[in-house]
Design a protein around this motif. Sequence first.
Motif, short mmCIF file in Angstrom:
data_model
loop_
_atom_site.label_atom_id
_atom_site.label_comp_id
_atom_site.label_asym_id
_atom_site.label_seq_id
_atom_site.Cartn_x
_atom_site.Cartn_y
_atom_site.Cartn_z
N ILE A 26 0.84 -1.20 0.00
CA ILE A 26 0.00 0.00 0.00
C ILE A 26 0.87 1.25 0.00
CG2 ILE A 26 -1.65 1.34 1.37
CD1 ILE A 26 -2.84 -1.38 2.27
N GLY A 27 1.96 1.21 0.76
CA GLY A 27 2.88 2.34 0.77
C GLY A 27 3.50 2.59 -0.59
N GLN A 28 3.87 1.52 -1.29
CA GLN A 28 4.45 1.66 -2.63
C GLN A 28 3.42 2.24 -3.60
OE1 GLN A 28 6.60 -1.91 -4.05
NE2 GLN A 28 6.60 -2.59 -1.93
N ALA A 29 2.18 1.76 -3.51
CA ALA A 29 1.12 2.25 -4.40
C ALA A 29 0.86 3.73 -4.15
CB ALA A 29 -0.16 1.45 -4.20
N GLY A 81 2.98 5.86 -3.08
CA GLY A 81 4.14 6.58 -3.64
C GLY A 81 4.02 6.78 -5.13
N ILE A 82 3.52 5.75 -5.83
CA ILE A 82 3.35 5.84 -7.28
C ILE A 82 2.33 6.92 -7.62
CG2 ILE A 82 2.46 4.61 -9.29
CD1 ILE A 82 3.65 2.04 -8.05
N LEU A 83 1.20 6.92 -6.91
CA LEU A 83 0.15 7.92 -7.17
C LEU A 83 0.64 9.33 -6.83
CD1 LEU A 83 -3.01 6.04 -5.82
CD2 LEU A 83 -2.36 6.41 -8.20
N MET A 84 1.34 9.48 -5.73
CA MET A 84 1.85 10.79 -5.32
C MET A 84 2.81 11.34 -6.37
SD MET A 84 2.43 9.87 -1.28
CE MET A 84 3.35 11.37 -0.90
N ASN A 85 3.66 10.46 -6.88
CA ASN A 85 4.66 10.88 -7.86
C ASN A 85 4.02 11.24 -9.20
OD1 ASN A 85 7.53 11.08 -8.84
ND2 ASN A 85 6.83 9.39 -10.15
N ARG A 86 3.04 10.45 -9.64
CA ARG A 86 2.46 10.67 -10.96
C ARG A 86 1.50 11.84 -10.99
NH1 ARG A 86 3.41 7.01 -14.83
NH2 ARG A 86 4.40 5.03 -14.22
N TYR A 87 0.76 12.05 -9.89
CA TYR A 87 -0.28 13.06 -9.91
C TYR A 87 0.03 14.27 -9.03
CZ TYR A 87 -2.95 9.35 -12.16
OH TYR A 87 -3.37 8.37 -13.01
N GLY A 88 1.16 14.26 -8.37
CA GLY A 88 1.53 15.38 -7.53
C GLY A 88 0.58 15.60 -6.37
N ILE A 89 0.08 14.52 -5.80
CA ILE A 89 -0.87 14.60 -4.68
C ILE A 89 -0.18 14.20 -3.39
CG2 ILE A 89 -2.92 14.22 -6.11
CD1 ILE A 89 -2.81 11.27 -5.42
N ASP A 90 -0.81 14.51 -2.26
CA ASP A 90 -0.20 14.19 -0.98
C ASP A 90 -0.58 12.77 -0.56
OD1 ASP A 90 -2.81 14.30 -0.03
OD2 ASP A 90 -2.55 16.26 0.94
N ASP A 91 0.00 12.34 0.57
CA ASP A 91 -0.18 10.98 1.07
C ASP A 91 -1.65 10.67 1.34
OD1 ASP A 91 -0.48 9.21 3.70
OD2 ASP A 91 1.36 8.56 2.70
N THR A 92 -2.35 11.59 1.98
CA THR A 92 -3.76 11.38 2.34
C THR A 92 -4.63 11.21 1.11
OG1 THR A 92 -3.48 12.66 4.37
CG2 THR A 92 -5.74 12.34 3.57
N LEU A 145 -8.34 -3.68 -0.61
CA LEU A 145 -7.43 -2.55 -0.75
C LEU A 145 -6.03 -3.00 -1.15
CD1 LEU A 145 -6.83 0.48 -0.42
CD2 LEU A 145 -6.42 0.04 2.02
N VAL A 146 -5.54 -4.05 -0.53
CA VAL A 146 -4.18 -4.51 -0.82
C VAL A 146 -4.08 -5.01 -2.26
CG1 VAL A 146 -4.56 -6.88 0.01
CG2 VAL A 146 -2.25 -5.90 0.03
N ASP A 147 -5.18 -5.59 -2.80
CA ASP A 147 -5.14 -6.07 -4.19
C ASP A 147 -5.13 -4.89 -5.17
OD1 ASP A 147 -5.10 -8.71 -3.41
OD2 ASP A 147 -7.29 -8.90 -3.44
N ILE A 148 -5.87 -3.81 -4.84
CA ILE A 148 -5.81 -2.61 -5.66
C ILE A 148 -4.40 -2.04 -5.64
CG2 ILE A 148 -6.56 -0.20 -5.80
CD1 ILE A 148 -8.64 -2.05 -6.88
N ALA A 149 -3.82 -1.97 -4.44
CA ALA A 149 -2.46 -1.44 -4.31
C ALA A 149 -1.47 -2.30 -5.08
CB ALA A 149 -2.08 -1.39 -2.83
N ARG A 150 -1.65 -3.61 -5.01
CA ARG A 150 -0.73 -4.51 -5.72
C ARG A 150 -0.85 -4.30 -7.23
NH1 ARG A 150 -2.20 -8.78 -3.24
NH2 ARG A 150 -0.59 -8.68 -1.62
N THR A 182 2.38 -3.42 -9.55
CA THR A 182 2.84 -4.32 -10.61
C THR A 182 2.63 -3.73 -11.99
OG1 THR A 182 0.71 -5.47 -10.56
CG2 THR A 182 2.48 -6.38 -9.23
N ASP A 183 1.55 -2.89 -12.16
CA ASP A 183 1.28 -2.30 -13.47
C ASP A 183 2.04 -1.01 -13.66
OD1 ASP A 183 -0.36 -0.60 -15.47
OD2 ASP A 183 -1.13 -2.61 -15.74
N GLN A 184 1.91 -0.11 -12.68
CA GLN A 184 2.67 1.14 -12.65
C GLN A 184 2.46 2.04 -13.85
OE1 GLN A 184 6.74 1.03 -11.41
NE2 GLN A 184 6.45 -0.73 -10.08
N ASP A 185 1.28 1.99 -14.49
CA ASP A 185 1.06 2.93 -15.59
C ASP A 185 0.27 4.14 -15.12
OD1 ASP A 185 -1.48 1.99 -15.27
OD2 ASP A 185 -1.77 1.40 -17.36
N GLY A 186 -0.14 4.11 -13.84
CA GLY A 186 -0.82 5.27 -13.25
C GLY A 186 -2.27 5.39 -13.62
#
Length: 234
Positions: A181-184, A186-197, A214-219, A223-227
Amino acid sequence: MHSRDLIDSSARLARELLAIIHDEPSTIDQIAAGLVRAATGLLSGHGVAVTLYVDRGRTVRAGSTPTVQELAALEAKVGRGPTVRAAATMSPQEYDGLSNSTRDAWEGALERAGYCSVLAVPIEVGGAAAGTVAAYQPGIPTFADRDRASALLFAQQAAIVVEGGRRIVQLRDAVSSRDVIGQAKGILMNRYGIDDTTAFRRLVEASQDMNVKLVDIARWYVTDQDGSTPSRPS
């Protein structure tokens, strides 16, 4: 079983069972397999099956041979037999087939496999059956007192392993889920410039919208990482 033999068997069994969770088992299946190995050493000359009841109704079985494991699964499917009764009554149960004039599918399979009797003992955790251990005996219709004492000893000590092993697995899974979940996020924060919350809220919303953990969405994001927003699983 003499007191000296009981003490020696108990000490040896405790060491073997401790080794199962000392190696931090990765799955409940591996815990069940480890319990079978320990029980086979204690119940020499018998087939052994261990059944563990997991969260959400999932059942895990392991056997000293494929045939024994199949017999345990067939008994559960038929819905009656010593293992089923042991779990329901929270007490040791035996089957010798002597009083039955007819055979159901499990009893017929048991006979064809060369087993005359079965002894099942519940593995109790917190006042409920967390599983069972079953000994399958060829040739002789009744169990010796030593076998009964050994099976009871095993079930009592196995309860500690089952509970400890489940907690280890749950803790490991919880840590793994948190990392994903933490990795996911991070990916969203980096791609969209949004905060942790906000990133976490998006994961929760996607989980709720698609009724996926939730963990399956995060996974999926990790694994996909296309944002992009994940599509509903087929």
